[in-house]
Scaffold this motif. Structure first.
Motif, PDB file in Angstrom:
ATOM      1  N   GLY A   1       0.818  -1.196   0.000  1.00  0.00           N
ATOM      2  CA  GLY A   1       0.000   0.000   0.000  1.00  0.00           C
ATOM      3  C   GLY A   1       0.853   1.247   0.000  1.00  0.00           C
ATOM      4  N   ALA A   2       0.256   2.352   0.418  1.00  0.00           N
ATOM      5  CA  ALA A   2       0.965   3.613   0.494  1.00  0.00           C
ATOM      6  C   ALA A   2       0.327   4.390   1.636  1.00  0.00           C
ATOM      7  CB  ALA A   2       0.835   4.340  -0.845  1.00  0.00           C
ATOM      8  N   HIS A   3       0.856   5.461   2.166  1.00  0.00           N
ATOM      9  CA  HIS A   3       1.940   6.232   1.581  1.00  0.00           C
ATOM     10  C   HIS A   3       2.891   6.779   2.637  1.00  0.00           C
ATOM     11  CE1 HIS A   3       0.080   6.863  -2.536  1.00  0.00           C
ATOM     12  NE2 HIS A   3      -0.935   6.402  -1.853  1.00  0.00           N
ATOM     13  N   GLY A   4       2.597   6.631   3.954  1.00  0.00           N
ATOM     14  CA  GLY A   4       3.546   7.112   4.938  1.00  0.00           C
ATOM     15  C   GLY A   4       2.998   7.113   6.347  1.00  0.00           C
ATOM     16  N   VAL A   5       3.908   6.848   7.308  1.00  0.00           N
ATOM     17  CA  VAL A   5       3.636   7.000   8.737  1.00  0.00           C
ATOM     18  C   VAL A   5       4.907   7.544   9.375  1.00  0.00           C
ATOM     19  CG1 VAL A   5       1.897   5.176   8.931  1.00  0.00           C
ATOM     20  CG2 VAL A   5       4.321   4.616   9.200  1.00  0.00           C
ATOM     21  N   ALA A   6       4.829   7.835  10.671  1.00  0.00           N
ATOM     22  CA  ALA A   6       5.980   8.397  11.364  1.00  0.00           C
ATOM     23  C   ALA A   6       7.080   7.358  11.523  1.00  0.00           C
ATOM     24  CB  ALA A   6       5.553   8.938  12.723  1.00  0.00           C
ATOM     25  N   LEU A   7       8.299   7.773  11.212  1.00  0.00           N
ATOM     26  CA  LEU A   7       9.488   6.962  11.456  1.00  0.00           C
ATOM     27  C   LEU A   7      10.172   7.384  12.741  1.00  0.00           C
ATOM     28  CD1 LEU A   7      11.069   6.970   7.863  1.00  0.00           C
ATOM     29  CD2 LEU A   7       9.433   5.349   8.832  1.00  0.00           C
ATOM     30  N   VAL A   8      10.060   8.665  13.095  1.00  0.00           N
ATOM     31  CA  VAL A   8      10.664   9.211  14.306  1.00  0.00           C
ATOM     32  C   VAL A   8       9.718  10.233  14.917  1.00  0.00           C
ATOM     33  CG1 VAL A   8      12.583  10.549  15.249  1.00  0.00           C
ATOM     34  CG2 VAL A   8      13.012   8.936  13.409  1.00  0.00           C
ATOM     35  N   PRO A   9       9.147   9.964  16.081  1.00  0.00           N
ATOM     36  CA  PRO A   9       9.150   8.693  16.791  1.00  0.00           C
ATOM     37  C   PRO A   9       8.368   7.647  15.999  1.00  0.00           C
ATOM     38  CG  PRO A   9       8.538  10.505  18.259  1.00  0.00           C
ATOM     39  CD  PRO A   9       8.463  11.014  16.865  1.00  0.00           C
ATOM     40  N   GLY A  10       8.839   6.410  15.989  1.00  0.00           N
ATOM     41  CA  GLY A  10       8.282   5.386  15.125  1.00  0.00           C
ATOM     42  C   GLY A  10       6.845   5.030  15.440  1.00  0.00           C
ATOM     43  N   SER A  11       6.041   4.870  14.389  1.00  0.00           N
ATOM     44  CA  SER A  11       4.653   4.462  14.548  1.00  0.00           C
ATOM     45  C   SER A  11       4.567   2.982  14.910  1.00  0.00           C
ATOM     46  CB  SER A  11       3.884   4.707  13.252  1.00  0.00           C
ATOM     47  OG  SER A  11       4.289   3.754  12.268  1.00  0.00           O
ATOM     48  N   ARG A  12       3.389   2.551  15.331  1.00  0.00           N
ATOM     49  CA  ARG A  12       3.197   1.145  15.685  1.00  0.00           C
ATOM     50  C   ARG A  12       3.485   0.227  14.504  1.00  0.00           C
ATOM     51  NH1 ARG A  12      -2.270   1.273  19.571  1.00  0.00           N
ATOM     52  NH2 ARG A  12      -1.198   2.276  21.346  1.00  0.00           N
ATOM     53  N   THR A  13       2.953   0.546  13.331  1.00  0.00           N
ATOM     54  CA  THR A  13       3.155  -0.352  12.196  1.00  0.00           C
ATOM     55  C   THR A  13       4.609  -0.379  11.756  1.00  0.00           C
ATOM     56  OG1 THR A  13       2.463   1.423  10.685  1.00  0.00           O
ATOM     57  CG2 THR A  13       0.789  -0.179  11.358  1.00  0.00           C
ATOM     58  N   TYR A  14       5.276   0.784  11.764  1.00  0.00           N
ATOM     59  CA  TYR A  14       6.668   0.811  11.330  1.00  0.00           C
ATOM     60  C   TYR A  14       7.568   0.053  12.296  1.00  0.00           C
ATOM     61  CZ  TYR A  14      11.361   2.439  10.334  1.00  0.00           C
ATOM     62  OH  TYR A  14      12.710   2.468  10.082  1.00  0.00           O
ATOM     63  N   LEU A  15       7.445   0.309  13.603  1.00  0.00           N
ATOM     64  CA  LEU A  15       8.334  -0.359  14.550  1.00  0.00           C
ATOM     65  C   LEU A  15       8.011  -1.843  14.683  1.00  0.00           C
ATOM     66  CD1 LEU A  15       8.873   2.296  17.365  1.00  0.00           C
ATOM     67  CD2 LEU A  15      10.362   1.713  15.445  1.00  0.00           C
ATOM     68  N   CYS A  16       6.762  -2.249  14.490  1.00  0.00           N
ATOM     69  CA  CYS A  16       6.452  -3.678  14.470  1.00  0.00           C
ATOM     70  C   CYS A  16       7.048  -4.344  13.232  1.00  0.00           C
ATOM     71  CB  CYS A  16       4.947  -3.894  14.531  1.00  0.00           C
ATOM     72  SG  CYS A  16       4.222  -3.650  16.176  1.00  0.00           S
ATOM     73  N   TYR A  17       7.059  -3.637  12.117  1.00  0.00           N
ATOM     74  CA  TYR A  17       7.731  -4.147  10.914  1.00  0.00           C
ATOM     75  C   TYR A  17       9.220  -4.333  11.180  1.00  0.00           C
ATOM     76  CZ  TYR A  17      10.116  -3.712   6.396  1.00  0.00           C
ATOM     77  OH  TYR A  17      10.952  -3.878   5.329  1.00  0.00           O
ATOM     78  N   VAL A  18       9.844  -3.334  11.782  1.00  0.00           N
ATOM     79  CA  VAL A  18      11.259  -3.411  12.118  1.00  0.00           C
ATOM     80  C   VAL A  18      11.520  -4.582  13.072  1.00  0.00           C
ATOM     81  CG1 VAL A  18      13.113  -2.228  13.366  1.00  0.00           C
ATOM     82  CG2 VAL A  18      11.700  -0.963  11.735  1.00  0.00           C
ATOM     83  N   ASP A  19      10.662  -4.719  14.075  1.00  0.00           N
ATOM     84  CA  ASP A  19      10.835  -5.769  15.069  1.00  0.00           C
ATOM     85  C   ASP A  19      10.717  -7.152  14.453  1.00  0.00           C
ATOM     86  OD1 ASP A  19      10.814  -6.903  17.861  1.00  0.00           O
ATOM     87  OD2 ASP A  19       8.798  -7.492  17.247  1.00  0.00           O
ATOM     88  N   GLY A  20       9.816  -7.325  13.499  1.00  0.00           N
ATOM     89  CA  GLY A  20       9.512  -8.663  13.011  1.00  0.00           C
ATOM     90  C   GLY A  20      10.238  -9.115  11.781  1.00  0.00           C
ATOM     91  N   LEU A  21      10.814  -8.197  10.989  1.00  0.00           N
ATOM     92  CA  LEU A  21      11.388  -8.582   9.703  1.00  0.00           C
ATOM     93  C   LEU A  21      12.562  -9.529   9.876  1.00  0.00           C
ATOM     94  CD1 LEU A  21      11.234  -8.197   6.644  1.00  0.00           C
ATOM     95  CD2 LEU A  21      12.869  -6.331   6.881  1.00  0.00           C
ATOM     96  N   GLN A  22      12.507 -10.676   9.199  1.00  0.00           N
ATOM     97  CA  GLN A  22      13.551 -11.693   9.255  1.00  0.00           C
ATOM     98  C   GLN A  22      14.416 -11.638   8.000  1.00  0.00           C
ATOM     99  OE1 GLN A  22      13.556 -13.707  12.224  1.00  0.00           O
ATOM    100  NE2 GLN A  22      12.068 -12.068  12.684  1.00  0.00           N
ATOM    101  N   ALA A  23      15.531 -12.336   8.051  1.00  0.00           N
ATOM    102  CA  ALA A  23      16.468 -12.323   6.925  1.00  0.00           C
ATOM    103  C   ALA A  23      15.831 -12.883   5.653  1.00  0.00           C
ATOM    104  CB  ALA A  23      17.721 -13.120   7.288  1.00  0.00           C
TER     105      ALA A  23
END
Length: 376
Positions: free
Chosen positions: A31-53
């Motif tokens: 989808g699109a188009h943007g959320v907060a990276l700093v301070p990180g939004s729930r969806t962004y930081l959960c993506y960061v937390d969960g992404l595997q190699a």
């Protein structure tokens, strides 16, 4: 000002290759188009937390894991997609209370959950910070910022009556072109006298269409400078009064492995430029394939107060930056790197120190580069 061990202060942008891999694995269109990276939004930081190699999303954070169990992985592949195409700037009555963080959509409904273990950014009330907001698709418009009221209970669903507007900005600058991990950015002074847990909510109202975007960031006002907990195995703050030093922050680069490699064996490198300050390099024990972290400490070695500082070095091994430094402003690109102070660490009294850090690309230098430090 409290000084914490800074292993990652502001969420850093990821390598484009990792994003491509994740999108290829994703079961549906992004989808699109943007959320907060700093301070990180729930969806962004959960993506960061969960992404595997391998591109799968398997969060370790309990709130993120429950959200994936409820709504699947796709909302996190589309972490930038919390939007409504016909919002037109509407708030109360358009998106029902209790559904604000998910934009009133079924897809992101799991991210409305009222709980205290979402990934959390630690801040200082009344301080000025630089906000980063993804420009995955760039549009003209205004960003309206809200904070929850004093006394708000984070265990109750977020309602419009809980939110107080405190800042807005129209058409801010961008760090780079759309389509990757670039972002809009602007300086914001946080409300004073805030303590404990809050939600920082941003509604991005496009001026060229009725489409709006919605972003909830979980924050705690505890004297922090942007440290993030609850990501990559670190422990989220369990109560508003918990000290930041009780749970170490971690790298929030989406490309980071969850298992740090051993620390570099290289010794710190200290340099000076005759400008009344020295700069000391230290490799950090958080490294992953093709990436590393480092921290540079700046010290005022003179007898008078410094009003600004600049650190320079030259890379010889092709290293670069995976996102912007935290607590420093990158003004010269590799191989000839220049990092200057940010506003809050601009002034250093005699013998005072500050530090900035960053995620680097390539291999951590076996011998730290020679640093020079100067002041105006």
């Amino acid at each position: 000002m409290p000084r914490f061990t800074r292993r990652a202060l502001w969420p850093c942008v990821a390598a484009a290759a990792v994003l491509v891999a994740a999108v290829l694995v994703a079961p549906g269109p992004a989808g699109a188009h943007g959320v907060a990276l700093v301070p990180g939004s729930r969806t962004y930081l959960c993506y960061v937390d969960g992404l595997q190699a391998n591109g799968q999303i398997i969060p370790s954070n309990p709130a993120c894991a429950d959200a994936v169990a409820q709504g699947g992985q796709q909302p996190l592949y589309d972490w930038f997609g919390v939007l409504r195409s016909d919002a037109g700037g509407r708030t109360t009555g358009y998106i029902p209370d209790g559904q604000i963080c998910g934009g009133g959509t079924t897809k992101y409904a799991a991210y409305n959950a009222a709980r205290t273990d979402w990934p959390t950014t630690h801040l200082t009330a009344g301080s000025t910070i630089q906000l980063h907001y993804s420009n995955w698709a760039a549009h003209p418009g205004t960003f309206h910022m809200y904070i929850t009221k004093d006394g708000w209970n984070p265990l109750t669903p977020l309602a419009w009556g809980d939110l107080v507007p405190f800042w807005s900005v129209t058409d801010p600058p961008q760090s780079g072109g759309p389509g990757g991990f670039n972002y809009y950015y602007w300086d914001t002074t946080l409300p004073a006298a805030k303590t404990g847990r809050h939600i920082l909510f941003i509604q991005w109202v496009r001026s060229d269409s009725q489409e709006n975007f919605f972003s909830c960031s979980d924050v705690v006002f505890d004297g922090g400078h942007g440290e993030v907990t609850g990501v990559g195995g670190s422990q989220p703050s369990s109560s508003p009064s918990q000290s930041r030093s009780a749970s170490p922050s971690v790298s929030v680069s989406p490309s980071a492995s969850k298992t740090p490699s051993p620390p570099s064996s290289s010794s710190p490198s200290t340099g000076g430029g005759g400008g009344g300050c020295t700069a000391t390099w230290q490799n950090v024990a958080i490294n992953w394939a093709g990436h590393f972290q480092a921290e540079v400490t700046v010290k005022n070695t003179g007898s008078s107060t410094l009003n600004g500082w600049t650190v320079k070095w030259t890379y010889t091994g092709g290293q670069g930056f995976d996102g912007a430094p935290w607590n420093g402003t990158l003004t010269g690109q590799p191989p000839n790197v220049v990092v200057k102070n940010v506003d809050w660490n601009r002034v250093l009294g005699p013998n005072a120190t500050t530090s900035f850090g960053f995620n680097g690309t390539g291999t951590a230098p076996a011998t730290p580069p020679a640093l020079t430090c100067t002041s105006p």
